[in-house]
Design an enzyme around this catalytic site. Structure first.
Site, PDB file in Angstrom:
ATOM      1  N   GLY A 137      -9.878  22.472  -4.930  1.00 36.90           N
ATOM      2  CA  GLY A 137     -10.702  22.863  -6.065  1.00 36.90           C
ATOM      3  C   GLY A 137     -10.834  24.369  -6.110  1.00 36.90           C
ATOM      4  N   GLY A 138     -11.815  24.848  -6.833  1.00 40.25           N
ATOM      5  CA  GLY A 138     -12.012  26.284  -6.958  1.00 40.25           C
ATOM      6  C   GLY A 138     -12.738  26.898  -5.766  1.00 40.25           C
ATOM      7  N   GLU A 162       0.784  -1.236   0.000  1.00 39.24           N
ATOM      8  CA  GLU A 162       0.000   0.000   0.000  1.00 39.24           C
ATOM      9  C   GLU A 162       0.820   1.293   0.000  1.00 39.24           C
ATOM     10  OE1 GLU A 162      -3.497   0.680   0.114  1.00 39.24           O
ATOM     11  OE2 GLU A 162      -2.801   2.750   0.047  1.00 39.24           O
TER      12      GLU A 162
END
Ligand SMILES: CC(C)(COP(=O)(O)OP(=O)(O)OC[C@H]1O[C@@H](n2cnc3c(N)ncnc32)[C@H](O)[C@@H]1OP(=O)(O)O)[C@@H](O)C(=O)NCCC(=O)NCCS
Length: 415
Positions: free
Chosen positions: A247-248, A139
């Protein structure tokens, strides 16, 4: 009710986590998953992280629901013949051995095709073809090599791995999609094919937005939604963004009432532009709605840190659930930081089958995560994981072996 993958037979040669998550999903969609394990030992996770002596671990039981288990020594010549019979009878072989192990066992792609040209052979490997293709991978190696660790954590600290098993379970999901896609193509091509999901590729796919940011950084030298702006320095590579939303719509994790003693008394708060005026009202800073330094997303970016500090002064007066209730009334996006204890006790997750209580003959009752993908015409019923070799006789009979042949193979150590 019938299941989506009724009639599909999977030869499940997987172990540990990545492969088993994939075949468990296929079993939940109705495939007959026959897990082949080493006689006497089985999947190594049966005994890893045990909480009850001599009982299959939660690690194993939670990754192997709805499967059957047969034990075969695939290095024994007669065991190999049993495996050949299984290859001829199954639609898909799924494996996540170290690179080359299946070939060393004598089951190359060419040999498998000779035995069953319709067979789909699906593999998880750590890396695709290239300098690292022969490496064994777990992992966190995949999280590091796939771009997750370098972009996770805080700027002034080391790279950090995430609790979500994006390398193992994430790659298992990718592989499952590859398998059902190959099964669909087989309906018109009539042929099997190889499906490869490399863990590095799977992690990178989930880090897609960070490669987007790498290119933005190279073009402009600055990313205004990152906490490094405007006070810190940007280097040549995408930096760690702490809890920024990426994000925005800027977001951050804020303290709530009780944070001094409860490590999870926090809320994720998003200053979504369309609801900015409502945010100002809720936190008692009405003047920010019209102040030119705060009124627009662009004006807010240079002092997001101070804005979140002010919002936090408000969230610290509420518990995370109170804050959630108030903010949701105004359509302000936010999310409580839920502990595993809170998730395990959440009644709505029990109702949807996302958290399921399963009974096991030697372990008793335990909780598991059910199928996160809900099909309206193929409901999932989670059943317990098999005991080691529990279905060897049953599967041998289905392959056409008589009880006498089975007992001879058992004496020979082949099964
Ligand atoms: C996970 C991993 C590191 C574990 O390594 P490992 O414990 O050493 O196990 P291997 O996959 O190398 O397999 C061990 C051996 O068992 C043998 N084996 C497995 N099942 C067998 C059976 N039923 N009968 C006889 N031999 C068997 C294999 O043939 C292999 O033998 P070989 O090395 O002589 O060729 C490795 O399998 C790997 O890199 N897998 C791909 C990436 C992956 O899925 N990683 C995530 C795991 S969650």
């Amino acid at each position: 009710m019938s299941k989506a993958l009724d009639g599909v037979r999977i030869l499940d040669f997987t172990h540990v986590q990545s492969g088993p998550t994939c075949t468990q999903l296929l079993a939940w969609f109705g495939a007959d998953v026959i897990k082949v394990e080493r006689a006497g030992a089985g999947d190594i996770t049966r005994e890893q992280l045990r909480d009850i002596p001599d009982v299959d671990s939660l690690y194993f039981t939670m990754l192997n629901h709805n499967k059957r288990s047969v034990t075969i020594d695939t290095k024994n010549p007669e065991g190999k013949q049993v495996l050949e019979a299984l290859i001829q009878k199954c639609d898909v072989l799924v494996e996540n051995f170290a690179p080359g192990a299946l070939d060393r066992m004598g089951f190359t792609w060419e040999r498998i095709q000779e035995l069953n040209p319709r067979m789909i052979v699906a593999s998880v490997k750590g890396f695709g073809p290239g300098p690292y293709e022969d490496c064994k991978v777990y992992e966190n190696v995949a999280q590091c090599a796939g771009g997750a660790a370098s972009t996770t954590g805080f700027d002034d600290g080391p790279p950090v791995v995430t609790g979500a098993q994006i390398g193992d379970s994430g790659t298992g999901l990718h592989l499952a999609l590859g398998i059902v896609t190959a099964l669909y193509q087989r309906t018109h091509s009539g042929r099997g094919q190889r499906v490869l999901a490399a863990m590095q590729d799977g992690v990178l796919n989930l880090c897609r937005v960070k490669l987007r940011d790498q290119q933005r950084l190279e073009r402009t030298g600055v990313m205004k939604e990152y906490p490094q702006y405007p006070n810190g320095e940007f280097g040549k590579a995408v930096p760690r963004a702490g809890n920024a939303s990426g994000g925005g719509q800027p977001g951050w994790i804020l303290k709530c009432k009780g944070w001094e003693t409860d490590p999870n008394a926090y809320i994720y708060f998003i200053t979504q532009a369309p609801v900015w005026a409502r945010i100002c009202n809720v936190i008692g800073k009405e003047e920010w709605a019209t102040d030119p330094d705060y009124a627009t997303p662009a004006a807010r970016l240079p002092h997001l840190k101070d804005i979140f500090a002010e919002i936090e002064r408000w969230t610290m007066t509420k518990t995370k659930f109170e804050a959630m209730q108030i903010l949701n009334k105004y359509d302000i996006p936010c999310g409580p930081i839920l502990s595993m204890k809170e998730i395990a006790e959440e009644p709505s997750l029990r109702k949807t089958g996302t958290i399921v209580e399963v009974d096991h003959p030697t372990r008793g009752k335990y909780l598991t995560v059910g199928n996160p993908i809900k099909l309206s015409d193929s409901p999932t019923e989670v059943t317990r994981s098999p005991l080691l070799g529990e279905h060897t006789d049953e599967v041998m009979a289905e392959l056409g072996y008589s009880p006498e042949q089975v007992s001879a193979l058992r004496t020979a150590g082949a099964i």
